[in-house]
Enzyme design. Structure first.
Site, short mmCIF file in Angstrom:
data_model
loop_
_atom_site.label_atom_id
_atom_site.label_comp_id
_atom_site.label_asym_id
_atom_site.label_seq_id
_atom_site.Cartn_x
_atom_site.Cartn_y
_atom_site.Cartn_z
N TYR A 18 0.94 -1.04 0.03
CA TYR A 18 -0.17 0.10 -0.28
C TYR A 18 1.21 0.94 -0.01
CZ TYR A 18 -3.75 -2.98 1.05
OH TYR A 18 -4.71 -4.33 1.80
N HIS A 23 -4.51 6.56 -1.23
CA HIS A 23 -4.79 6.07 0.30
C HIS A 23 -4.11 5.95 1.34
CE1 HIS A 23 -8.62 5.74 1.63
NE2 HIS A 23 -8.86 4.97 2.15
N PHE A 69 -4.59 -0.86 9.52
CA PHE A 69 -5.75 -0.26 8.52
C PHE A 69 -6.83 0.81 8.42
CE2 PHE A 69 -3.48 -4.58 8.48
CZ PHE A 69 -2.92 -4.25 6.29
N ASN A 71 -9.86 1.13 7.95
CA ASN A 71 -11.15 1.36 8.62
C ASN A 71 -10.96 1.44 9.99
OD1 ASN A 71 -12.00 1.16 5.42
ND2 ASN A 71 -12.94 -0.91 5.84
N ASP A 96 -6.36 11.39 2.19
CA ASP A 96 -6.79 11.72 0.56
C ASP A 96 -8.08 12.21 0.86
OD1 ASP A 96 -7.32 8.78 2.10
OD2 ASP A 96 -7.72 8.37 0.09
N ASN A 117 -13.73 6.14 5.16
CA ASN A 117 -13.99 5.31 6.94
C ASN A 117 -12.67 5.08 7.14
OD1 ASN A 117 -15.80 3.09 5.31
ND2 ASN A 117 -14.00 2.51 3.75
#
Length: 192
Positions: A18, A23, A69, A71, A96, A117
């Site tokens: 990632y 993100h 993460f 969320n 973002d 999220n």
């Protein structure tokens, strides 16, 4: 209300897969700020993230990259904020933003989460939407069904340049925010 930022959070997802995705724009800014302030980020299990404490602008300021993460970003933010008694209005979250063209910057206090999220979880865990946000535009793919792939993929080289320029500009004007000159910061950050 006088600004008194004590915690700057950059949102993203942990893991090498990632690292360069849209993100993770919040992570990119925190990494750059930590380097600029000579504040190496360290893994802090009790805060579920990588963090550093810096003495700047007359006070201690925490930098945080949640490692939960996206969320579950609120878990890390709430853990550090509650431990050090940092109020929501003393937190700046860098993230973002789909609803801004790539490379645009917006700063605001409170508001909704726009379906983000990370913001949604922070609002839930802090039981308040009243924290500051520095929104780094990544553009919208044009179709809501493409959003997940858009945020979890790498920007094009041109888009990455626009995002790096937005981060440069944000870091250049961050002292205005930290010194409480919100109006000057907004004028500088929101200019094209």
């Amino acid at each position: 209300m006088l600004m008194n930022i004590k915690l700057i959070v950059g949102l993203g997802n942990p893991g090498s897969e990632y690292r360069d995705t849209r993100h993770n724009a919040g992570f990119w800014l925190i990494d750059r700020l930590a380097a600029q302030w000579h504040a190496p980020l360290r893994d802090e299990k009790k805060f579920c993230g990588d963090c550093a404490r810096v003495r700047a602008h007359g006070r201690d300021i925490w930098l945080l990259k949640p490692q939960t993460f996206m969320n579950l970003s609120g878990k890390a933010v709430a853990a550090l904020a509650q431990f050090y008694k940092i109020a929501p209005a003393e937190i700046l979250v860098v993230h973002d933003e789909l609803d801004l063209p790539c490379g645009r910057i917006r700063f605001k206090l409170g508001g909704g989460n726009g379906g983000h999220n990370g913001l949604k979880d922070i609002q839930a865990k802090l039981a308040s939407p009243d924290f500051y946000r520095l929104r780094l535009g990544i553009g919208h793919p044009g179709d809501k069904n493409l959003v997940s792939a858009h945020v979890l993929n790498k920007p094009s080289p041109d888009e990455r340049n626009l995002l790096e320029h937005a981060i440069d500009k944000s870091l250049q004007h961050l002292p205005l925010l930290l010194d409480g000159d919100k109006d000057a910061a907004v004028r500088a950050l929101h200019s094209a």
